[in-house]
Design a protein around this motif. Structure first.
Motif, short mmCIF file in Angstrom:
data_model
loop_
_atom_site.label_atom_id
_atom_site.label_comp_id
_atom_site.label_asym_id
_atom_site.label_seq_id
_atom_site.Cartn_x
_atom_site.Cartn_y
_atom_site.Cartn_z
N LEU A 1 3.52 5.85 -2.97
CA LEU A 1 4.76 6.61 -3.17
C LEU A 1 5.29 6.55 -4.60
O LEU A 1 5.93 7.50 -5.07
N ARG A 2 5.06 5.44 -5.31
CA ARG A 2 5.64 5.27 -6.64
C ARG A 2 5.29 6.39 -7.62
O ARG A 2 6.18 6.92 -8.30
N PRO A 3 4.01 6.80 -7.73
CA PRO A 3 3.69 7.87 -8.69
C PRO A 3 4.44 9.17 -8.38
O PRO A 3 4.86 9.89 -9.30
N LEU B 1 0.84 -1.21 0.00
CA LEU B 1 0.00 0.00 0.00
C LEU B 1 0.87 1.25 0.00
O LEU B 1 0.62 2.20 -0.77
N LEU B 2 1.89 1.26 0.84
CA LEU B 2 2.79 2.41 0.89
C LEU B 2 3.52 2.59 -0.44
O LEU B 2 3.67 3.71 -0.94
N ALA B 3 3.95 1.48 -1.03
CA ALA B 3 4.62 1.55 -2.33
C ALA B 3 3.69 2.10 -3.40
O ALA B 3 4.10 2.92 -4.24
N PHE C 1 14.61 0.97 -3.50
CA PHE C 1 13.56 0.78 -2.50
C PHE C 1 12.16 0.66 -3.09
O PHE C 1 11.30 -0.02 -2.52
N LEU C 2 11.91 1.32 -4.26
CA LEU C 2 10.52 1.40 -4.70
C LEU C 2 10.28 1.19 -6.19
O LEU C 2 9.29 0.57 -6.58
N THR C 3 11.12 1.72 -7.04
CA THR C 3 10.78 1.76 -8.46
C THR C 3 11.54 0.75 -9.32
O THR C 3 11.32 0.69 -10.52
N GLY C 4 12.45 -0.01 -8.72
CA GLY C 4 13.30 -0.91 -9.49
C GLY C 4 12.77 -2.32 -9.56
O GLY C 4 11.61 -2.61 -9.23
N TYR C 5 13.65 -3.24 -9.97
CA TYR C 5 13.26 -4.62 -10.23
C TYR C 5 12.81 -5.35 -8.96
O TYR C 5 11.88 -6.15 -8.99
N TYR C 6 13.52 -5.13 -7.86
CA TYR C 6 13.24 -5.85 -6.62
C TYR C 6 13.05 -4.82 -5.50
O TYR C 6 13.96 -4.60 -4.69
N PRO C 7 11.91 -4.16 -5.43
CA PRO C 7 11.73 -3.07 -4.46
C PRO C 7 11.93 -3.53 -3.02
O PRO C 7 11.17 -4.35 -2.51
N VAL C 8 12.94 -2.99 -2.39
CA VAL C 8 13.31 -3.41 -1.04
C VAL C 8 12.18 -3.20 -0.04
O VAL C 8 12.01 -3.99 0.89
N LEU C 9 11.39 -2.15 -0.23
CA LEU C 9 10.30 -1.88 0.71
C LEU C 9 9.41 -3.11 0.87
O LEU C 9 9.09 -3.51 1.99
N GLN C 10 9.01 -3.71 -0.25
CA GLN C 10 8.17 -4.91 -0.16
C GLN C 10 8.99 -6.17 0.08
O GLN C 10 8.56 -7.08 0.79
N TRP C 11 10.19 -6.23 -0.50
CA TRP C 11 10.97 -7.46 -0.41
C TRP C 11 11.53 -7.72 0.98
O TRP C 11 11.93 -8.85 1.28
N LEU C 12 11.52 -6.73 1.84
CA LEU C 12 11.91 -6.99 3.23
C LEU C 12 10.98 -8.02 3.85
O LEU C 12 11.37 -8.74 4.79
N GLY D 1 4.57 -7.43 -6.30
CA GLY D 1 4.82 -6.86 -4.99
C GLY D 1 3.57 -6.50 -4.22
O GLY D 1 3.61 -5.65 -3.33
N THR D 2 2.45 -7.15 -4.53
CA THR D 2 1.19 -6.91 -3.81
C THR D 2 1.11 -7.83 -2.59
O THR D 2 1.89 -8.79 -2.48
N PRO D 3 0.18 -7.58 -1.69
CA PRO D 3 0.04 -8.49 -0.54
C PRO D 3 -0.17 -9.95 -0.97
O PRO D 3 0.43 -10.86 -0.38
N LEU D 4 -1.00 -10.18 -1.98
CA LEU D 4 -1.27 -11.56 -2.40
C LEU D 4 -0.05 -12.19 -3.07
O LEU D 4 0.21 -13.39 -2.90
N ASP D 5 0.71 -11.40 -3.82
CA ASP D 5 1.95 -11.91 -4.42
C ASP D 5 2.94 -12.28 -3.33
O ASP D 5 3.55 -13.36 -3.35
#
Length: 376
Positions: free
Chosen positions: A127-129, A122-124, A160-171, A261-265
């Motif tokens: 923030l992404r736009p 949700l935060l991603a 953290f947000l816009t790349g291939y493996y966004p750290v924000l979600q991947w944590l 990078g969604t909750p279900l993913d």
């Protein structure tokens, strides 16, 4: 990961029908890689009894220095021309982000993991736009390299947000792995619970995501947002959502698509990772019972993944935009690389050697912990 890098995930560019490789491994392989990182950190910082006090501080310093080695390797590989999304810089940043959680027990880690899986997407999304609005946008569009240190804001936004493996979600994956590693893995019931629980979570998350897209109108709403008639969104949702701007509709958050990078993913891929880890633990129990090292092919290669991954990316870069040698096919290239990785891993395991990059990372960790010595 080698399969998704070397074998086609779609039948052809004209007919974007997913292949079994894309349907089976896309998104799940990279997630397992990250979850296993969390498990490894747990095993090296007290297992089911997390370190405390001075020992915990020393362990954190060791992990931080190991992360710097991984980042250096990642930035160096980022200079290669290759059609592989290299994970190592993001991996290193994840190691740094997980440091505050190393002293937590399993229950608190499961709570953190659940909250992070639900809240970070949700935060991603919010923030992404904002990060993509500037001109040029705060997005690299390529693997991070040494030159990107000159534009730190764009580099950090991308990582953290816009790349291939966004750290924000991947944590989320490292938190799940850390929580798994804090369990008493030697208990007979734990692997069974990981297999059963992981399978249930994975199936439920994927089922809910497919229903949201196909039965409840999600895909139709997203096709309107994309405004691209004929775009095969259905196929993309099955294989890889990387590169698709997930903005303009809250329906993006209802997808379970790989790399969305969604909750279900995050739930689906974490569940798959937990089930795979549980299955390997059960296979290890079976190996003890029959007195055979059934896991040696996996254990050997798994002990030197940094070295093998680096060599793999370097080899793939040698064929970027070039025809394969005469007589070679994509399948052949994959099987040769996979077989080589397993063989090299077995040899190093039998000789009790560390991989060269593993030796460097381990030495850095020892320096951080204050106990460096030459190791084989």
């Amino acid at each position: 990961m080698m399969a998704t890098h070397l074998l086609p995930t779609f039948e052809s560019n004209a007919d974007l029908t997913p292949t079994w490789i894309g349907l089976t491994f896309s998104g799940r392989a990279a997630a397992l890689f990250a979850v296993l990182a969390g498990v490894g950190l747990a095993l090296s910082t007290g297992k089911d009894k997390p370190l405390e006090g001075a020992e915990l501080s020393a362990a954190r310093r060791g992990v931080a220095l190991r992360a710097l080695v991984i980042a250096a390797v990642g930035f160096t590989l980022g200079g290669l021309e290759v059609n592989v999304a290299i994970i190592l810089v993001h991996y290193a940043v994840l190691f740094l982000c997980i440091l505050p959680f190393l002293g937590l027990g399993a229950k608190r880690l499961w709570a953190w993991a659940a909250g992070w899986i639900l809240a970070s997407p949700l935060l991603a999304y919010l923030l992404r736009p904002w990060l993509l609005a500037p001109e040029p946008p705060l997005k690299l569009g390529h693997n991070p390299g040494w030159e990107d240190l000159g534009t730190p804001a764009r580099l950090l936004a991308d990582v953290f947000l816009t790349g291939y493996y966004p750290v924000l979600q991947w944590l989320s994956y490292l938190l799940v792995g850390l929580a798994i590693g804090r369990l008493v893995l030697a208990k007979a019931l734990v692997p069974v619970l990981l297999v059963a629980g992981g399978t249930v979570v994975a199936v439920a998350a994927k089922t809910l995501g497919v229903a949201a897209m196909e039965d409840w109108g999600g895909r139709a709403a997203l096709e309107k947002v994309l405004n691209s008639p004929g775009y095969p969104l259905g196929s993309v949702l099955q294989v890889n959502l990387t590169g698709i701007p997930q903005e303009g509709s809250w329906w993006w958050l209802a997808s379970a698509a790989p790399h969305s990078g969604t909750p279900l993913d995050l739930l689906h891929t974490s569940g798959v990772a937990a089930a795979v880890i549980g299955a390997c633990l059960l296979l290890g129990r079976l190996a003890e019972w029959v007195d055979l090292d059934l896991l040696l092919p996996l254990r050997g290669a798994g002990a030197m993944t940094l070295t093998l991954y680096t060599v793999h990316v370097w080899v793939v870069s040698g064929f970027y935009l070039k025809p394969l040698p005469g007589g070679w096919t994509e399948d052949g290239m994959y099987f040769v690389q996979a077989a080589t990785a397993i063989t090299v891993g077995i040899v190093f395991a039998r000789l009790q050697w560390r991989g060269p990059l593993e030796w460097a990372a381990h030495a850095a960790s020892l320096v951080g912990r204050g106990g460096f010595k030459a190791v084989p």
